[in-house]
Design an enzyme around this catalytic site. Structure first.
Site, PDB file in Angstrom:
ATOM      1  N   LEU A 195      22.794  12.422  -9.218  1.00 20.43           N
ATOM      2  CA  LEU A 195      23.026  11.408 -10.230  1.00 20.43           C
ATOM      3  C   LEU A 195      24.371  11.149 -10.330  1.00 20.43           C
ATOM      4  O   LEU A 195      25.118  12.129 -10.033  1.00 20.43           O
ATOM      5  CB  LEU A 195      22.453  12.106 -11.508  1.00 20.43           C
ATOM      6  CG  LEU A 195      21.002  12.622 -11.899  1.00 20.43           C
ATOM      7  CD1 LEU A 195      20.832  13.108 -13.009  1.00 20.43           C
ATOM      8  CD2 LEU A 195      20.015  11.408 -11.442  1.00 20.43           C
ATOM      9  N   ASP A 196      24.565   9.948 -10.582  1.00 18.30           N
ATOM     10  CA  ASP A 196      26.023   9.590 -10.761  1.00 18.30           C
ATOM     11  C   ASP A 196      26.779  10.337 -12.003  1.00 18.30           C
ATOM     12  O   ASP A 196      26.127  11.110 -12.838  1.00 18.30           O
ATOM     13  CB  ASP A 196      26.328   8.107 -11.156  1.00 18.30           C
ATOM     14  CG  ASP A 196      25.759   7.223 -10.194  1.00 18.30           C
ATOM     15  OD1 ASP A 196      25.694   7.626  -8.797  1.00 18.30           O
ATOM     16  OD2 ASP A 196      25.351   6.098 -10.327  1.00 18.30           O
ATOM     17  N   LYS A 197      27.935  10.620 -11.859  1.00 19.16           N
ATOM     18  CA  LYS A 197      28.574  11.248 -12.740  1.00 19.16           C
ATOM     19  C   LYS A 197      28.437  11.059 -14.369  1.00 19.16           C
ATOM     20  O   LYS A 197      28.040  11.693 -14.974  1.00 19.16           O
ATOM     21  CB  LYS A 197      30.197  11.156 -12.604  1.00 19.16           C
ATOM     22  CG  LYS A 197      31.174  11.740 -13.648  1.00 19.16           C
ATOM     23  CD  LYS A 197      32.447  11.337 -13.657  1.00 19.16           C
ATOM     24  CE  LYS A 197      33.591  11.989 -14.844  1.00 19.16           C
ATOM     25  NZ  LYS A 197      34.809  11.542 -14.533  1.00 19.16           N
TER      26      LYS A 197
ATOM     27  N   ARG B  46      21.584   0.688 -11.212  1.00 20.45           N
ATOM     28  CA  ARG B  46      22.829  -0.062 -11.564  1.00 20.45           C
ATOM     29  C   ARG B  46      22.852  -1.238 -11.048  1.00 20.45           C
ATOM     30  O   ARG B  46      23.208  -2.371 -11.533  1.00 20.45           O
ATOM     31  CB  ARG B  46      24.070   0.830 -11.507  1.00 20.45           C
ATOM     32  CG  ARG B  46      23.834   2.057 -12.428  1.00 20.45           C
ATOM     33  CD  ARG B  46      25.010   2.968 -11.872  1.00 20.45           C
ATOM     34  NE  ARG B  46      26.376   2.608 -12.274  1.00 20.45           N
ATOM     35  CZ  ARG B  46      27.610   3.328 -11.932  1.00 20.45           C
ATOM     36  NH1 ARG B  46      27.548   4.281 -10.871  1.00 20.45           N
ATOM     37  NH2 ARG B  46      28.810   2.715 -12.113  1.00 20.45           N
TER      38      ARG B  46
END
Length: 326
Positions: free
Chosen positions: A161-163, A261
């Protein structure tokens, strides 16, 4: 986003400096400058003293005061040396050498057995070490959580997962489980559902976005819908609409970097708080409005179906309620 193991994206970084290694991890070396080294540049002599380090790292040590001549800090890499001077360098390790070390952290575990664990990742936690984040990552925490992680590629991490994305992740604890999970993800047998708070009020209720994703040719830190990119599909359902914001359920069929996104931004619905892709902050949300809410797959060794769900964390739940009343 989730997906088969890939290189960490360039955007998993921040502006916080890496932690300075401790004195116990540093080695000191000394050299009395002889005639052949007279008038040579300081950094060139250091390269001969410590050939295992890059010249740029040694120059960085000079700038940080870890090099001295006759007991006085020498902070200019171009300084010319003189016969008889005592050169001393403290060889502080590079940040990268600290990247794969155990660091205790409190992990919110949803499930764990001998083969795997499922955790609820908080927003702000980087999954894998990369430039700007060589420590304090989930990988460091996994190495501390169970000894077997050290024997696995990327400590058993099979998707990311992205930060600033919160929510569910599965991590393998054995090589057998890791191989099976990677294959399941590649075969699109793992169900991953996200909740997103995005800009705009779409007229549609359901939407399938099928558009290839690759590196943005205008910016190396962004991904984009580009011809020749990797195939990517996201199913989107609008759960709620406000005047300026919508609440969406996004189901991944592929796991490209930043997939949700990029796909939503390309359709004019960037995530609230996602500055990289055109979103704007609001409703008290200090990060991108994305949460991995559901995760389902077959157990890699027992074959039984497993399904997990986590509600929105407080920051995103609050923003959702404020932006989408009722």
């Amino acid at each position: 986003m989730g997906g088969p193991i890939e290189d960490p994206p360039a955007t998993e970084r921040d502006d916080e400096p890496d932690a300075e290694p401790t004195a116990q991890e540093a080695e000191s070396r000394e050299l009395v400058i002889d005639a052949p080294a007279h008038a040579e540049r300081l950094d060139k002599v250091l390269v001969r003293m410590a050939p295992e380090f890059s010249r740029s790292h040694l120059q960085d040590l000079i700038g940080r005061g870890h090099v001295s001549l006759d007991g006085v800090a020498a902070t200019a890499a171009s300084r010319r040396l003189k016969v008889g001077q005592l050169l001393r360098v403290t060889l502080v390790p590079t940040a990268q050498t600290l990247a794969f070390r155990p660091q205790h952290m409190d992990l919110t575990l949803v499930f764990e057995d001998d083969d795997l664990l499922v955790l609820d990742k908080p927003a702000g936690l980087v999954v894998h070490p990369a430039a700007g984040n060589w420590s304090g990552t989930l990988l460091n925490g996994l190495l501390a959580h169970h000894p077997g992680a050290a024997a696995l590629p990327r400590a058993g991490i099979v998707h990311r997962l992205d930060k600033d994305t919160s929510g569910l992740m599965v991590v393998a604890k054995t090589l057998t489980a890791m191989t099976a999970l990677v294959r399941s993800i590649a075969a699109r047998e793992v169900r991953r559902v996200y909740l997103a708070l995005a800009h705009g009020a779409p007229a549609w209720t359901t939407l399938t976005i099928e558009a290839p994703i690759g590196r943005d040719p205008a910016s190396r830190v962004r991904m984009a819908v580009v011809a020749g990119g990797k195939p990517a599909r996201t199913d989107v359902q609008c759960l709620a609409r406000g005047d300026q914001v919508c609440g969406l359920r996004c189901t991944l069929h592929t796991g490209r970097t930043h997939q949700i996104r990029v796909h939503l931004a390309a359709r004019g619905h960037p995530l609230v708080g996602d500055l990289l892709y055109g979103g704007k902050p609001g409703w008290g949300l200090a990060r991108q409005g994305l949460h991995a809410a559901q995760l389902a797959f077959r157990h890699p060794t027992r074959g039984v179906p497993l399904a997990f769900e986590r509600a929105l964390p407080p920051d995103l739940a609050s923003a959702w309620a404020r932006a989408l009343p009722g």
